[in-house]
Design an enzyme around this catalytic site. Structure first.
Site, PDB file in Angstrom:
ATOM      1  N   GLY A 197      -3.742  -6.152  -9.562  1.00  0.00           N
ATOM      2  CA  GLY A 197      -2.875  -5.104  -9.011  1.00  0.00           C
ATOM      3  C   GLY A 197      -1.439  -5.495  -8.723  1.00  0.00           C
ATOM      4  N   THR A 234      -9.825  -8.415   1.814  1.00  0.00           N
ATOM      5  CA  THR A 234      -9.326  -9.348   0.799  1.00  0.00           C
ATOM      6  C   THR A 234      -8.323 -10.334   1.401  1.00  0.00           C
ATOM      7  OG1 THR A 234      -9.531  -7.601  -0.848  1.00  0.00           O
ATOM      8  CG2 THR A 234      -8.195  -9.502  -1.458  1.00  0.00           C
ATOM      9  N   GLY A 252      -8.331  -4.688   4.539  1.00  0.00           N
ATOM     10  CA  GLY A 252      -7.848  -5.993   5.004  1.00  0.00           C
ATOM     11  C   GLY A 252      -8.803  -7.123   4.664  1.00  0.00           C
ATOM     12  N   ASP A 298      -5.725  -2.553   2.392  1.00  0.00           N
ATOM     13  CA  ASP A 298      -6.555  -1.382   2.682  1.00  0.00           C
ATOM     14  C   ASP A 298      -7.460  -1.742   3.866  1.00  0.00           C
ATOM     15  OD1 ASP A 298      -7.664   1.183   2.137  1.00  0.00           O
ATOM     16  OD2 ASP A 298      -9.224   0.289   0.914  1.00  0.00           O
ATOM     17  N   LYS A 349      -2.159   0.637   4.083  1.00  0.00           N
ATOM     18  CA  LYS A 349      -2.880   1.804   4.614  1.00  0.00           C
ATOM     19  C   LYS A 349      -3.490   1.402   5.958  1.00  0.00           C
ATOM     20  CE  LYS A 349      -5.095   3.217   0.433  1.00  0.00           C
ATOM     21  NZ  LYS A 349      -6.339   3.712  -0.198  1.00  0.00           N
ATOM     22  N   ASP A 373      -0.981  -5.882  -4.070  1.00  0.00           N
ATOM     23  CA  ASP A 373      -0.570  -4.489  -4.243  1.00  0.00           C
ATOM     24  C   ASP A 373      -0.697  -3.696  -2.943  1.00  0.00           C
ATOM     25  OD1 ASP A 373      -3.375  -4.625  -4.294  1.00  0.00           O
ATOM     26  OD2 ASP A 373      -3.600  -3.515  -6.176  1.00  0.00           O
ATOM     27  N   ARG A 433      -2.306   1.841 -14.363  1.00  0.00           N
ATOM     28  CA  ARG A 433      -1.515   0.710 -13.840  1.00  0.00           C
ATOM     29  C   ARG A 433      -0.073   0.748 -14.329  1.00  0.00           C
ATOM     30  NH1 ARG A 433      -5.014  -3.006 -11.378  1.00  0.00           N
ATOM     31  NH2 ARG A 433      -7.040  -3.288 -12.393  1.00  0.00           N
TER      32      ARG A 433
HETATM   33  P1  IMP Z   1      -8.885  -4.442   0.876  1.00  0.00           P
HETATM   34  O1  IMP Z   1      -9.816  -3.305   1.218  1.00  0.00           O
HETATM   35  O2  IMP Z   1      -7.704  -4.492   1.829  1.00  0.00           O
HETATM   36  O3  IMP Z   1      -9.633  -5.731   0.780  1.00  0.00           O
HETATM   37  O4  IMP Z   1      -8.279  -4.117  -0.558  1.00  0.00           O
HETATM   38  C1  IMP Z   1      -8.910  -4.552  -1.711  1.00  0.00           C
HETATM   39  C2  IMP Z   1      -8.295  -4.043  -2.962  1.00  0.00           C
HETATM   40  O5  IMP Z   1      -8.734  -2.701  -3.155  1.00  0.00           O
HETATM   41  C3  IMP Z   1      -6.778  -3.958  -3.078  1.00  0.00           C
HETATM   42  O6  IMP Z   1      -6.175  -5.184  -3.401  1.00  0.00           O
HETATM   43  C4  IMP Z   1      -6.665  -2.980  -4.241  1.00  0.00           C
HETATM   44  O7  IMP Z   1      -6.811  -3.662  -5.471  1.00  0.00           O
HETATM   45  C5  IMP Z   1      -7.848  -2.059  -4.018  1.00  0.00           C
HETATM   46  N1  IMP Z   1      -7.396  -0.790  -3.405  1.00  0.00           N
HETATM   47  C6  IMP Z   1      -7.428  -0.424  -2.122  1.00  0.00           C
HETATM   48  N2  IMP Z   1      -6.917   0.799  -1.943  1.00  0.00           N
HETATM   49  C7  IMP Z   1      -6.532   1.222  -3.173  1.00  0.00           C
HETATM   50  C8  IMP Z   1      -5.900   2.424  -3.675  1.00  0.00           C
HETATM   51  O8  IMP Z   1      -5.571   3.380  -2.952  1.00  0.00           O
HETATM   52  N3  IMP Z   1      -5.666   2.458  -5.020  1.00  0.00           N
HETATM   53  C9  IMP Z   1      -5.989   1.443  -5.866  1.00  0.00           C
HETATM   54  N4  IMP Z   1      -6.562   0.305  -5.438  1.00  0.00           N
HETATM   55  C10 IMP Z   1      -6.835   0.202  -4.112  1.00  0.00           C
HETATM   56 MG    MG Z   2      -6.139  -5.917  -5.606  1.00  0.00          MG
END
Ligand code: IMP
Ligand code: MG
Length: 175
Positions: free
Chosen positions: A43, A106, A104, A102, A130, A99, A164
């Site tokens: 991303g 990751t 958190g 979300d 977010k 990118d 993308r």
């Molecule tokens: P996390 O939930 O913060 O661990 O985010 C994990 C990954 O989910 C991000 O790095 C994105 O690749 C993907 N992701 C989260 N929200 C979105 C979105 O709204 N669109 C596309 N990918 C998303």
């Molecule tokens: Mg990602």
């Protein structure tokens, strides 16, 4: 499956302007130092490419890829490292570029993995945040835009591998 409808949330111009500002902050914060940018695949690839060209610091680049979930709302905290091009980070300043923050999960995982390797410093930069979706606290040092709880695509972000290559950020309306 019906065709996915998208609606612009952040324009190409707005992204460009904001990246110049963030790159200015990075340039000031790392003045006289060299910086290892760690792009999180896939991303971040467009954001990283634009950011490093605006930042006036001595630059190295590495990439990591983590297990991802088709539906990120299913993210259950079990992140796996799939690819890691980082060699020794001892004595280096690291800036992780992703990118979007979300849940958190990751970035919290990366904080644990990378701090164990003892870099000189470790910071995080995301294009999008977010905050309303957060499950795990993460310290974000540079944020492009805070957005509401919408699924977004474009400028590196995908839905099922698609979108993308769009130049702006778009809300996916019917997924
Ligand atoms: P996390 O939930 O913060 O661990 O985010 C994990 C990954 O989910 C991000 O790095 C994105 O690749 C993907 N992701 C989260 N929200 C979105 C979105 O709204 N669109 C596309 N990918 C998303
Ligand atoms: Mg990602």
């Amino acid at each position: 499956m019906s065709k996915i409808e998208i609606e612009e949330l952040i324009s190409e111009e707005e992204i460009k302007t904001r990246i110049k500002q963030i790159a200015g902050d990075i340039t000031a914060d790392y003045s006289g130092k060299s910086l290892l940018f760690v792009g999180i695949l896939k991303g971040s690839f467009i954001f990283l490419a634009d950011l490093v060209r605006q930042a006036g610091v001595k630059t190295e680049i590495a990439f990591m890829a983590l297990s991802s979930y088709a539906d990120s709302s299913c993210s259950n905290g079990e992140v796996k490292l799939l690819y890691d091009s980082l060699e020794s980070v001892e004595g280096k300043h690291l800036l992780v570029v992703d990118d979007i923050a979300d849940t958190g999960v990751t970035l919290a995982f990366l904080t644990r993995v990378l701090s164990m390797r003892r870099p000189l410093s470790l910071k995080f930069c995301v294009l999008l945040d977010k905050p309303s979706r957060r499950k795990v606290e993460v310290a974000l040092d540079y944020i492009g835009f805070q957005i509401p709880d919408e699924f977004v695509v474009g400028y590196g972000l995908d839905y099922a591998g698609d979108f993308r290559n769009l130049k702006g950020i778009y809300k996916a309306l019917n997924i």
